[in-house]
Design an enzyme around this catalytic site. Sequence first.
Site, PDB file in Angstrom:
ATOM      1  N   ALA A  66      78.315 -22.343 104.467  1.00  0.00           N
ATOM      2  CA  ALA A  66      78.708 -23.501 103.655  1.00  0.00           C
ATOM      3  C   ALA A  66      80.222 -23.652 103.768  1.00  0.00           C
ATOM      4  O   ALA A  66      80.937 -22.677 103.971  1.00  0.00           O
ATOM      5  CB  ALA A  66      78.317 -23.264 102.205  1.00  0.00           C
ATOM      6  N   GLY A 107      75.295 -19.808 104.937  1.00  0.00           N
ATOM      7  CA  GLY A 107      74.443 -20.985 105.129  1.00  0.00           C
ATOM      8  C   GLY A 107      74.118 -21.218 106.592  1.00  0.00           C
ATOM      9  O   GLY A 107      73.086 -21.792 106.920  1.00  0.00           O
ATOM     10  N   GLU A 130      77.740 -13.872 101.366  1.00  0.00           N
ATOM     11  CA  GLU A 130      78.023 -14.551 100.100  1.00  0.00           C
ATOM     12  C   GLU A 130      78.439 -13.590  98.995  1.00  0.00           C
ATOM     13  O   GLU A 130      79.271 -13.909  98.159  1.00  0.00           O
ATOM     14  CB  GLU A 130      76.821 -15.363  99.654  1.00  0.00           C
ATOM     15  CG  GLU A 130      76.532 -16.583 100.495  1.00  0.00           C
ATOM     16  CD  GLU A 130      75.688 -16.289 101.722  1.00  0.00           C
ATOM     17  OE1 GLU A 130      75.587 -15.114 102.111  1.00  0.00           O
ATOM     18  OE2 GLU A 130      75.162 -17.245 102.314  1.00  0.00           O
TER      19      GLU A 130
HETATM   20  N1  T1G Z   1      84.156 -22.619 105.125  1.00  0.00           N
HETATM   21  C1  T1G Z   1      85.340 -23.212 105.362  1.00  0.00           C
HETATM   22  N2  T1G Z   1      86.345 -22.647 106.085  1.00  0.00           N
HETATM   23  C2  T1G Z   1      86.105 -21.431 106.569  1.00  0.00           C
HETATM   24  C3  T1G Z   1      84.884 -20.731 106.371  1.00  0.00           C
HETATM   25  C4  T1G Z   1      83.889 -21.395 105.614  1.00  0.00           C
HETATM   26  N3  T1G Z   1      82.698 -20.834 105.406  1.00  0.00           N
HETATM   27  N4  T1G Z   1      84.987 -19.540 107.001  1.00  0.00           N
HETATM   28  C5  T1G Z   1      86.195 -19.491 107.562  1.00  0.00           C
HETATM   29  N5  T1G Z   1      86.870 -20.609 107.302  1.00  0.00           N
HETATM   30  C6  T1G Z   1      88.206 -20.946 107.764  1.00  0.00           C
HETATM   31  C7  T1G Z   1      89.248 -19.957 107.286  1.00  0.00           C
HETATM   32  O1  T1G Z   1      89.687 -20.294 105.991  1.00  0.00           O
HETATM   33  C8  T1G Z   1      90.318 -20.165 108.346  1.00  0.00           C
HETATM   34  O2  T1G Z   1      90.953 -21.395 108.029  1.00  0.00           O
HETATM   35  C9  T1G Z   1      89.525 -20.421 109.611  1.00  0.00           C
HETATM   36  O3  T1G Z   1      88.215 -20.834 109.174  1.00  0.00           O
HETATM   37  C10 T1G Z   1      89.389 -19.217 110.492  1.00  0.00           C
HETATM   38  O4  T1G Z   1      88.872 -18.198 109.649  1.00  0.00           O
HETATM   39  C11 T1G Z   1      74.742 -21.725 100.815  1.00  0.00           C
HETATM   40  C12 T1G Z   1      76.986 -20.971  99.771  1.00  0.00           C
HETATM   41  C13 T1G Z   1      83.580 -16.983 109.946  1.00  0.00           C
HETATM   42  C14 T1G Z   1      83.854 -14.547 110.455  1.00  0.00           C
HETATM   43  O5  T1G Z   1      81.569 -16.167 103.710  1.00  0.00           O
HETATM   44  O6  T1G Z   1      83.931 -14.411 107.352  1.00  0.00           O
HETATM   45  O7  T1G Z   1      77.347 -20.119 103.016  1.00  0.00           O
HETATM   46  O8  T1G Z   1      93.270 -20.511 107.851  1.00  0.00           O
HETATM   47  O9  T1G Z   1      90.761 -16.602 110.084  1.00  0.00           O
HETATM   48  O10 T1G Z   1      88.724 -14.108 111.820  1.00  0.00           O
HETATM   49  O11 T1G Z   1      74.336 -19.484 101.000  1.00  0.00           O
HETATM   50  O12 T1G Z   1      86.158 -16.756 108.593  1.00  0.00           O
HETATM   51  O13 T1G Z   1      92.457 -21.483 110.010  1.00  0.00           O
HETATM   52  O14 T1G Z   1      92.841 -22.984 108.006  1.00  0.00           O
HETATM   53  O15 T1G Z   1      88.575 -15.822 109.026  1.00  0.00           O
HETATM   54  O16 T1G Z   1      87.525 -15.738 113.439  1.00  0.00           O
HETATM   55  C15 T1G Z   1      79.488 -17.889 103.521  1.00  0.00           C
HETATM   56  C16 T1G Z   1      83.501 -16.581 105.654  1.00  0.00           C
HETATM   57  C17 T1G Z   1      79.975 -19.107 102.835  1.00  0.00           C
HETATM   58  C18 T1G Z   1      82.013 -16.659 105.982  1.00  0.00           C
HETATM   59  C19 T1G Z   1      85.570 -16.191 111.179  1.00  0.00           C
HETATM   60  N6  T1G Z   1      80.260 -17.683 104.714  1.00  0.00           N
HETATM   61  N7  T1G Z   1      84.253 -16.613 106.872  1.00  0.00           N
HETATM   62  O17 T1G Z   1      86.550 -15.172 111.183  1.00  0.00           O
HETATM   63  O18 T1G Z   1      88.653 -16.568 111.463  1.00  0.00           O
HETATM   64  S1  T1G Z   1      79.080 -19.367 101.341  1.00  0.00           S
HETATM   65  C20 T1G Z   1      81.278 -16.811 104.693  1.00  0.00           C
HETATM   66  C21 T1G Z   1      84.437 -15.485 107.605  1.00  0.00           C
HETATM   67  C22 T1G Z   1      77.562 -19.883 101.874  1.00  0.00           C
HETATM   68  C23 T1G Z   1      75.246 -20.435 101.379  1.00  0.00           C
HETATM   69  C24 T1G Z   1      76.532 -20.026 100.802  1.00  0.00           C
HETATM   70  C25 T1G Z   1      85.321 -15.643 108.793  1.00  0.00           C
HETATM   71  C26 T1G Z   1      84.547 -15.851 110.105  1.00  0.00           C
HETATM   72  P1  T1G Z   1      92.490 -21.612 108.506  1.00  0.00           P
HETATM   73  P2  T1G Z   1      89.277 -16.714 109.986  1.00  0.00           P
HETATM   74  P3  T1G Z   1      87.900 -15.348 112.049  1.00  0.00           P
END
Ligand code: T1G
Length: 698
Positions: A66, A107, A130
């Site tokens: 998400a 998501g 999450e």
């Molecule tokens: N949404 C929006 N932006 C995101 C994002 C996300 N899910 N994940 C990363 N970014 C942005 C981050 O802020 C940064 O932005 C850029 O991407 C690069 O990230 C319904 C509700 C995916 C493994 O928890 O673990 O789904 O600083 O530096 O080292 O059940 O980002 O460049 O402007 O970390 O290559 C669940 C969180 C969401 C994944 C990539 N998903 N992200 O790592 O790059 S809740 C997460 C990560 C959800 C559902 C629920 C990592 C990555 P900027 P980065 P990276």
Amino acid sequence: MVVDNAAVKYTTRDGVAVITLNNPPVNGLGHATRTGIVEGIARANSDAAVTAIVITGAGKAFSGGADITEFNTPKATQEPTLHTVIKEVEKSAKPVVAAIHSVAMGGGLELALGAHYRIAAPGAQIALPEVKLGILPGAGGTQRLPRAIGLEAALNMIVSGAPVPSEKLAKSGLFDAMAQGDLLDEAVAFARKAADKQGPHPLVRNRKIEHPNAEGFLQFSRNTVGAMSKNYPAPVKCIDAIAAGVKQGFDKGLAYERECFVELVQTPESHALRHAFFGERAASKIPDVPSSTPMRDIQKIAVIGAGTMGGGITMNFLNAGVPVTLLETKQEALDRGLATIRKNYEAQVKKGKLTQEKLDARMALISPTLSYDDLKQADLIIEAVFEELGVKEQVFKRLDEVAKPGAILASNTSTLDVDKIAAFTKRPQDVVGLHFFSPANVMKLLEVVRGKDTAKDVLATVMQVAKKIRKTAVVSGVCDGFIGNRMIEQYVRQALYMLEEGALPAQVDRAIEKFGFAMGPFRMSDLAGNDIGWAIRKRRYQEHPDMKYSKIADRLCETGRFGQKTGAGWYDYKAGERAALPSKLVDEMIVAYSKEAGVERRKISDEEIVERLVYALANEGAKILEEGIASKASDIDMVYLTGYGFPLWRGGPMLYADTVGLYNVARSIRRYAQQPNGDAWQIASSLAERAENGGSFN
Ligand code: T1G
């Protein structure tokens, strides 16, 4: 035919519709993306020339889940929600194949679980993270993953939030195939074959959850996880949602999952964890240093000083596989430093955290030397010598002579003026502060101190070096104590005043440790050494005679009670033990001191202790923001979350103040300003102003 909306590409190929998520940087499932998928599925199903559908992601992710930037905004719940998207995928008459590469998280994985088939490239990170954001998978992950890979494996993935490489899940039941070559080619071919199959296409939701004793396993898991996550509500909720699906079936489980999600996303803990997630990433962005700033090439590192800090700093680079030239002035100091580094690694080998060959490889990366001439080719030189300006002057004058042009010269100083240090050289633009926190090979925090002349490319370069050695780097301007220590000084001041006014060390420590700090101020001081604070206060009395301090800590130091290193400090210690035992002698000394100072001792509540300690941090943090020493409140929070043991589930002093409400914080500060020692409370104008107009720091 290509039909693009903002965040999804639709193409057809050999009779297969390819829906490509295209929402950089990680194909977060924002509203536009979700809409694009639904439209793509509808288009494919209404196109007679199309027999099957592939969903994949452009760029560096299938999908990172998400779009967390939408959380707590109307877009997050605006239809089509992810639930609706997944329902449309499952309802598709034509088979849907998820082609997974790089990252399928949250998501993103839930979307893939809604597809009829999944094909994955090796090396993809698969996770439902999450729980690390204080929530739980909110689009069916707690219901589908157990059906896809089994109850135990799914529960472990969901409660830990940890990524698993796709190849490790090849036989788990999650994937129908692992790509051997080009993922998209193979996904399209797979989809075409699937289209030939008769009958309804398989749905994960229709699989059974097999477990010999699901009830027992779930109860055991709940008890264990509950005990380990007392400050975080999400992990237990994950188990409750999984259990609901096991006991009451998919649909009831899904409904309960939804309830849990809505509840958790509002909790202060989730707000704090999301704040830290973004704060960590925001810290690496320096407002006036564009991300396109060219960086200097850093191949060769040198560290000057093989003491506790120099050794710890060196280890960070060895751990990242980067060779280090380590300079000392005397052979025995160099040998001692090398021996300490080796001992630290041997301790890790003993614990099974490091192999012997890795230890040997890391030690081989060190080039010990007694000669500055060996620093001539270094690209980055970090000094960690004695914290005294005269010593720094000698080192930097020498560096100015030997270091090659363009070498970055960094000081690990924690209290001295980086501009003064830079002025010892003819190249102040190449000088920067790199303030590591002890133990330097363990603590994540690195304060990058920007001098008035520090060049932008130097800043951009050291921020990248910090990422390489897995540090959370926060840029600070030049002031006494930079960000962290400047704020902790006000925190300690309040702690000492409260002893004078009626509290005792154990009560203060217990109160703030109950709030969530890893260690209270007096246990911390005994650990770091009370003489360190004493030296700073002596300097302070010279520099700022106007700044009043309780002299109680000086009294303690005058008796030689420097803490653990002298076997006695604010607390007593049994020989060879670290347990802090309240000291009758010190308590009596404190009571006597109050009498001598003419202060009427009174009962101080735990609530007052926590307010005065934490608001002292937030108030000083506000001043640091006003002076531009820190560029954003989240930077200050990252300093406290990664360097000072501030409880993660409260998000840092600035977010905590926002959570309490700055109106209430200001009221409390004004009340303390009326009490004895109240002149320490000069409320920050930006805090007072925000309190007035309902503003916040973050
Ligand atoms: N949404 C929006 N932006 C995101 C994002 C996300 N899910 N994940 C990363 N970014 C942005 C981050 O802020 C940064 O932005 C850029 O991407 C690069 O990230 C319904 C509700 C995916 C493994 O928890 O673990 O789904 O600083 O530096 O080292 O059940 O980002 O460049 O402007 O970390 O290559 C669940 C969180 C969401 C994944 C990539 N998903 N992200 O790592 O790059 S809740 C997460 C990560 C959800 C559902 C629920 C990592 C990555 P900027 P980065 P990276």
